[in-house]
Enzyme design. Structure first.
Site, PDB file in Angstrom:
ATOM      1  N   GLN A 128      34.869  39.026  33.271  1.00 32.77           N
ATOM      2  CA  GLN A 128      35.063  40.479  33.151  1.00 32.77           C
ATOM      3  C   GLN A 128      35.556  40.814  31.738  1.00 32.77           C
ATOM      4  O   GLN A 128      36.610  40.333  31.303  1.00 32.77           O
ATOM      5  CB  GLN A 128      36.070  40.993  34.190  1.00 32.77           C
ATOM      6  CG  GLN A 128      36.082  42.527  34.220  1.00 32.77           C
ATOM      7  CD  GLN A 128      37.128  43.144  35.125  1.00 32.77           C
ATOM      8  OE1 GLN A 128      38.303  42.799  35.034  1.00 32.77           O
ATOM      9  NE2 GLN A 128      36.719  44.067  35.988  1.00 32.77           N
ATOM     10  N   TYR A 208      40.770  52.036  31.821  1.00 30.83           N
ATOM     11  CA  TYR A 208      40.717  51.369  30.521  1.00 30.83           C
ATOM     12  C   TYR A 208      39.675  52.059  29.625  1.00 30.83           C
ATOM     13  O   TYR A 208      39.169  53.129  29.973  1.00 30.83           O
ATOM     14  CB  TYR A 208      40.472  49.866  30.717  1.00 30.83           C
ATOM     15  CG  TYR A 208      41.643  49.221  31.441  1.00 30.83           C
ATOM     16  CD1 TYR A 208      42.894  49.142  30.825  1.00 30.83           C
ATOM     17  CD2 TYR A 208      41.534  48.758  32.743  1.00 30.83           C
ATOM     18  CE1 TYR A 208      43.988  48.605  31.481  1.00 30.83           C
ATOM     19  CE2 TYR A 208      42.628  48.213  33.409  1.00 30.83           C
ATOM     20  CZ  TYR A 208      43.844  48.136  32.776  1.00 30.83           C
ATOM     21  OH  TYR A 208      44.939  47.614  33.431  1.00 30.83           O
ATOM     22  N   ARG A 255      31.902  47.113  36.656  1.00 33.95           N
ATOM     23  CA  ARG A 255      32.831  47.604  37.678  1.00 33.95           C
ATOM     24  C   ARG A 255      33.258  49.013  37.292  1.00 33.95           C
ATOM     25  O   ARG A 255      33.654  49.272  36.163  1.00 33.95           O
ATOM     26  CB  ARG A 255      34.058  46.696  37.751  1.00 33.95           C
ATOM     27  CG  ARG A 255      35.129  47.252  38.679  1.00 33.95           C
ATOM     28  CD  ARG A 255      36.310  46.315  38.823  1.00 33.95           C
ATOM     29  NE  ARG A 255      36.340  45.773  40.165  1.00 33.95           N
ATOM     30  CZ  ARG A 255      37.470  45.608  40.886  1.00 33.95           C
ATOM     31  NH1 ARG A 255      38.647  45.898  40.377  1.00 33.95           N
ATOM     32  NH2 ARG A 255      37.429  45.122  42.095  1.00 33.95           N
ATOM     33  N   GLY A 346      40.275  41.007  46.707  1.00 32.22           N
ATOM     34  CA  GLY A 346      41.237  40.736  45.646  1.00 32.22           C
ATOM     35  C   GLY A 346      42.434  39.969  46.160  1.00 32.22           C
ATOM     36  O   GLY A 346      42.475  38.732  46.130  1.00 32.22           O
ATOM     37  N   ARG A 347      43.411  40.705  46.687  1.00 30.87           N
ATOM     38  CA  ARG A 347      44.660  40.072  47.127  1.00 30.87           C
ATOM     39  C   ARG A 347      44.448  38.950  48.144  1.00 30.87           C
ATOM     40  O   ARG A 347      45.144  37.927  48.069  1.00 30.87           O
ATOM     41  CB  ARG A 347      45.615  41.160  47.639  1.00 30.87           C
ATOM     42  CG  ARG A 347      46.139  42.036  46.495  1.00 30.87           C
ATOM     43  CD  ARG A 347      46.684  43.348  46.977  1.00 30.87           C
ATOM     44  NE  ARG A 347      45.613  44.200  47.515  1.00 30.87           N
ATOM     45  CZ  ARG A 347      45.801  45.372  48.071  1.00 30.87           C
ATOM     46  NH1 ARG A 347      47.022  45.871  48.184  1.00 30.87           N
ATOM     47  NH2 ARG A 347      44.774  46.072  48.529  1.00 30.87           N
TER      48      ARG A 347
END
Ligand SMILES: Cc1cc2nc3c(=O)[nH]c(=O)nc-3n(C[C@H](O)[C@H](O)[C@H](O)COP(=O)(O)O)c2cc1C
Length: 397
Positions: A128, A208, A255, A346-347
């Site tokens: 990424q 971002y 993404r 993810g987690r």
């Protein structure tokens, strides 16, 4: 990743082994769809349980990947596809302590060991690519101002090597700097190739730099990079075109986080700008598109802004990957109904290195302990010490 959105995590004392979110997944037959192979552009994924990008802040000085990171990614090689933690494309673009970069030869050498280990273990891994824009604190830039679409300041505080500090004003990128910025992405993409990745994902999400250009509450430009949705997606398009020139369209993905506020970036009309983004992604034919789109009850950046996946799916016809708060059952249902083609977790991957095997066998998922402290704290604890299932039962026995 420095996410500052609304969170509702249960806070547990450090070292607590109390349950955070133990789920027992339904048995094998319930998850057949999740274990159908899928082609993500040029990448053949053997299952649809993909690993979401997760910043873990364990790199060596110089933002260099190290042996601990090799082990972390090797442990998770059974994911249909690993999307790495966000990785800085340039000094200017990286403002997270001990996050990795991909601009120097030393960083490339470090990443080579990671990709080799994942491939040796039978996995696939894409990098990424990250430019944080205004989220970079001047402490990372020898005191210089960070860059963004416009001269704005992110809300909240930055993690810096010198502790938490309020974000500082960014300066707007000049028009004559844009080719250099796109070149920085190109250089990072070439380095990713040298490092042995299977492809790259442009980080266009979570407030971002790319997101700062997309949204009309952070992009106030009056040149061809601001104003209309077509102008605000221009940087995304130019960067993707450069990545595609290096990798081919089948090995480039993106993404996006189209619904809601991410670190202060938001939009008055998400459908307009993300519809336009989807048209560009369709035209370019990128390998897959991943959306992080929490709902109102999400536990990571919950928002009431409507999810945009139906709109994006109606325009972009390639593989659509969805994320946020998924259980295996919900992932199975959304893939089976055609809402998406795969899901990133993810987690759950933090504490279940062998997540696909656990889902497949209906085993209990291990909770994240030390949440969220161990997410970013240095060292092996809470990083490479979550056992795989067989090892976990052997320990218990
Ligand atoms: C510790 C941590 C680090 C993250 N780092 C990144 C990152 O580097 N890049 C990114 O796009 N998202 C990042 N995210 C967001 C995750 O990819 C994902 O969207 C989020 O965890 C919700 O998915 P989940 O419910 O499956 O955990 C991060 C999330 C967490 C918890």
């Amino acid at each position: 990743m420095g996410f500052k959105g609304k969170r509702s995590f249960p806070r547990r004392p450090c070292n607590s082994t109390a349950t955070v979110s133990i789920q027992r997944e339904s048995p094998l037959t319930m998850h057949e769809t999740l274990f159908q192979p899928i082609r993500l552009g040029a990448i053949d994924a053997p299952n649809r349980v993909l690993m979401a990008p997760l910043t873990r802040g364990r790199a060596d000085p110089g933002f260099v990947p190290n042996a601990m990171m090799v082990e972390y990614y090797r442990q998770r090689a059974s994911a249909g596809l690993i999307i790495t933690e966000a990785t800085g494309i340039s000094v200017e673009g990286l403002g997270w302590p001990s996050a990795p970069g991909i601009w120097s030869d030393e960083q490339v050498e470090g990443w080579k060991d990671v990709t080799q280990a994942v491939h040796d273990a039978g996995g696939r891994i894409v990098l990424q690519l990250w430019h944080m824009g205004r989220i970079v604190h001047p402490d990372f830039l020898d005191g210089a101002a960070p860059v963004s679409s416009s001269a704005t300041t992110a809300p909240g505080n930055a993690h810096t090597p010198n502790g938490s500090k309020p974000f500082e004003p960014a300066r707007a990128l000049r028009l004559d700097e844009m080719p250099r910025l796109v070149d920085d992405y190109g250089h990072a993409a070439e380095n990713a190739k040298k490092a042995g990745f299977d492809g790259v994902q442009l980080h266009g999400a979570n407030g971002y730099l790319i997101d700062q250009f997309l949204r009309d509450n952070s992009n106030f430009r009056t040149d061809e990079y601001g104003g209309s949705p077509a102008n605000r997606v221009r940087l995304m398009r130019e960067v993707l075109e450069r990545l595609i020139a290096v990798w081919g369209k089948d090995r480039v993905s993106i993404r996006l986080s189209p619904n809601g506020d991410s670190q202060g970036t938001d939009d008055s009309n998400p459908g307009a700008v993300f519809g336009e983004a989807a048209r560009v992604l369709q035209e370019l034919g990128v390998g897959f598109v991943e959306l992080r789109q929490p709902g109102p009850n999400g536990t990571f950046g919950a928002t009431d802004v409507p999810q945009q996946d139906a709109l994006i799916r109606s325009i972009y016809t390639g593989p659509l990957v969805l994320n946020s708060d998924y259980t295996a059952d919900q992932a199975e249902a959304d893939i089976a109904s055609g809402r998406c083609d795969a899901v990133t977790f993810g987690r759950p991957f933090i504490s279940n290195p062998d997540l696909p095997a656990r889902i497949r066998s209906g085993a209990e998922l291990a909770p994240n302990v030390n949440v969220p402290k161990s997410w970013y704290m240095p060292g092996a604890a809470g990083y490479i010490d979550y056992p795989a299932m067989a090892a976990a039962s052997a320990d218990a026995g």
